[in-house]
Design a protein around this motif. Structure first.
Motif, short mmCIF file in Angstrom:
data_model
loop_
_atom_site.label_atom_id
_atom_site.label_comp_id
_atom_site.label_asym_id
_atom_site.label_seq_id
_atom_site.Cartn_x
_atom_site.Cartn_y
_atom_site.Cartn_z
N GLY A 63 0.82 -1.21 0.00
CA GLY A 63 0.00 0.00 0.00
C GLY A 63 0.85 1.25 0.00
O GLY A 63 2.06 1.23 0.23
N SER A 64 0.21 2.35 -0.28
CA SER A 64 0.93 3.62 -0.25
C SER A 64 0.96 4.12 1.19
O SER A 64 0.18 3.70 2.04
CB SER A 64 0.22 4.64 -1.14
OG SER A 64 -1.09 4.84 -0.68
N LYS A 65 1.87 5.04 1.47
CA LYS A 65 1.96 5.62 2.80
C LYS A 65 0.75 6.48 3.07
O LYS A 65 0.26 7.18 2.20
CB LYS A 65 3.23 6.47 2.91
CG LYS A 65 4.42 5.71 3.36
CD LYS A 65 5.45 6.66 3.89
CE LYS A 65 6.12 6.02 5.06
NZ LYS A 65 7.01 6.86 5.78
N VAL A 66 0.30 6.42 4.30
CA VAL A 66 -0.86 7.21 4.71
C VAL A 66 -0.35 8.53 5.25
O VAL A 66 0.58 8.56 6.07
CB VAL A 66 -1.65 6.45 5.81
CG1 VAL A 66 -2.83 7.27 6.29
CG2 VAL A 66 -2.11 5.11 5.27
N PRO A 67 -0.92 9.64 4.82
CA PRO A 67 -0.44 10.94 5.32
C PRO A 67 -0.77 11.13 6.80
O PRO A 67 -1.75 10.60 7.30
CB PRO A 67 -1.20 11.96 4.46
CG PRO A 67 -2.39 11.23 3.95
CD PRO A 67 -2.01 9.78 3.86
N ILE A 68 0.06 11.89 7.46
CA ILE A 68 -0.14 12.21 8.87
C ILE A 68 -1.37 13.10 8.99
O ILE A 68 -1.53 14.07 8.25
CB ILE A 68 1.10 12.94 9.43
CG1 ILE A 68 2.36 12.08 9.27
CG2 ILE A 68 0.89 13.32 10.90
CD1 ILE A 68 2.32 10.77 9.99
N LYS A 69 -2.24 12.77 9.93
CA LYS A 69 -3.48 13.53 10.09
C LYS A 69 -3.48 14.38 11.36
O LYS A 69 -4.09 15.43 11.42
CB LYS A 69 -4.66 12.56 10.09
CG LYS A 69 -6.01 13.22 9.99
CD LYS A 69 -7.10 12.20 9.77
CE LYS A 69 -8.45 12.88 9.65
NZ LYS A 69 -9.53 11.92 9.49
N TYR A 70 -2.78 13.89 12.40
CA TYR A 70 -2.77 14.59 13.70
C TYR A 70 -1.33 14.78 14.18
O TYR A 70 -0.46 13.95 13.90
CB TYR A 70 -3.54 13.79 14.75
CG TYR A 70 -4.97 13.52 14.36
CD1 TYR A 70 -5.95 14.48 14.56
CD2 TYR A 70 -5.33 12.31 13.77
CE1 TYR A 70 -7.27 14.24 14.20
CE2 TYR A 70 -6.65 12.06 13.41
CZ TYR A 70 -7.60 13.03 13.62
OH TYR A 70 -8.90 12.79 13.25
N GLN A 71 -1.11 15.88 14.91
CA GLN A 71 0.22 16.16 15.44
C GLN A 71 0.08 16.83 16.80
O GLN A 71 -0.81 17.64 17.02
CB GLN A 71 0.99 17.08 14.48
CG GLN A 71 2.42 17.30 14.89
CD GLN A 71 3.19 18.04 13.80
OE1 GLN A 71 2.61 18.79 13.02
NE2 GLN A 71 4.48 17.80 13.74
N ASN A 72 0.99 16.47 17.71
CA ASN A 72 1.00 17.06 19.04
C ASN A 72 1.61 18.46 18.95
O ASN A 72 2.77 18.59 18.57
CB ASN A 72 1.81 16.18 20.00
CG ASN A 72 1.79 16.65 21.42
OD1 ASN A 72 1.38 17.77 21.71
ND2 ASN A 72 2.24 15.79 22.31
N PRO A 73 0.89 19.52 19.29
CA PRO A 73 1.44 20.87 19.19
C PRO A 73 2.55 21.14 20.20
O PRO A 73 3.36 22.04 20.02
CB PRO A 73 0.24 21.78 19.44
CG PRO A 73 -0.73 20.95 20.20
CD PRO A 73 -0.49 19.52 19.76
N HIS A 74 2.62 20.33 21.26
CA HIS A 74 3.64 20.50 22.30
C HIS A 74 4.91 19.71 21.98
O HIS A 74 5.96 19.96 22.56
CB HIS A 74 3.10 20.06 23.66
CG HIS A 74 1.80 20.73 24.01
ND1 HIS A 74 1.69 22.08 24.24
CD2 HIS A 74 0.54 20.22 24.13
CE1 HIS A 74 0.43 22.38 24.50
NE2 HIS A 74 -0.30 21.27 24.44
N ASN A 75 4.82 18.75 21.08
CA ASN A 75 5.96 17.94 20.67
C ASN A 75 5.74 17.55 19.21
O ASN A 75 5.06 16.58 18.92
CB ASN A 75 6.10 16.70 21.56
CG ASN A 75 7.30 15.86 21.21
OD1 ASN A 75 7.92 16.03 20.16
ND2 ASN A 75 7.64 14.93 22.08
#
Length: 107
Positions: A63-75
Motif C-alpha cells: 500500500g501507499s503511505k498514509v499521510p499524517i493527520k494529527y500532530q502534538n502541538p507540544h511535541n
C-alpha cells in the motif's frame, strides 16, 4: 465433454477445477525444473557454470503511505495517521478535555 460438466454439482465442479489447477501447477514446476537442468547442462558442455536465482517473493503490504493527520502541538515529533490505536499522547490530551480537531494538521 461440456455435457459431462453440466451433470456435476457446484461442489464437484469446484473440486474438478481445483484438481486441474493443481495438476497444471505441478506440470509447470516439472517443466521449469527440466528447463533449468537443460540450461545448466548446456552451460557445462562449454565449460561455463550458471547460477539461477529465484525471483524474490513479495512480502508485506504494497500500500501507499498514509499521510499524517494529527500532530502534538507540544511535541512536533509526535504524529498520528488516524489509523490503528490512538497514541498515548493524544489520548492523554483528549482525557484533559481537548477536542481531537485541535490536533488535525491543516493542509
Amino acid at each position: 465433454m461440456d455435457s459431462d460438466f453440466a451433470q456435476l454439482s457446484e461442489a464437484e465442479l469446484a473440486s474438478v477445477i481445483e484438481s486441474a489447477q493443481k495438476a497444471l501447477r505441478e506440470k509447470h514446476e516439472t517443466k521449469r525444473k527440466e528447463v533449468i537442468a537443460k540450461i545448466k547442462e548446456l552451460a557445462a558442455s562449454v565449460g561455463v557454470t550458471v547460477e539461477i536465482t529465484e525471483p524474490a517473493k513479495p512480502t508485506g503490504r504494497k500500500g501507499s503511505k498514509v499521510p499524517i493527520k494529527y500532530q502534538n502541538p507540544h511535541n512536533l515529533s509526535q504524529k498520528w495517521t488516524g489509523r490503528g490505536m490512538r497514541p498515548k499522547w493524544l489520548q492523554t490530551l483528549l482525557d484533559q478535555g481537548h477536542d481531537i480537531k485541535e490536533f488535525e494538521i491543516r493542509r
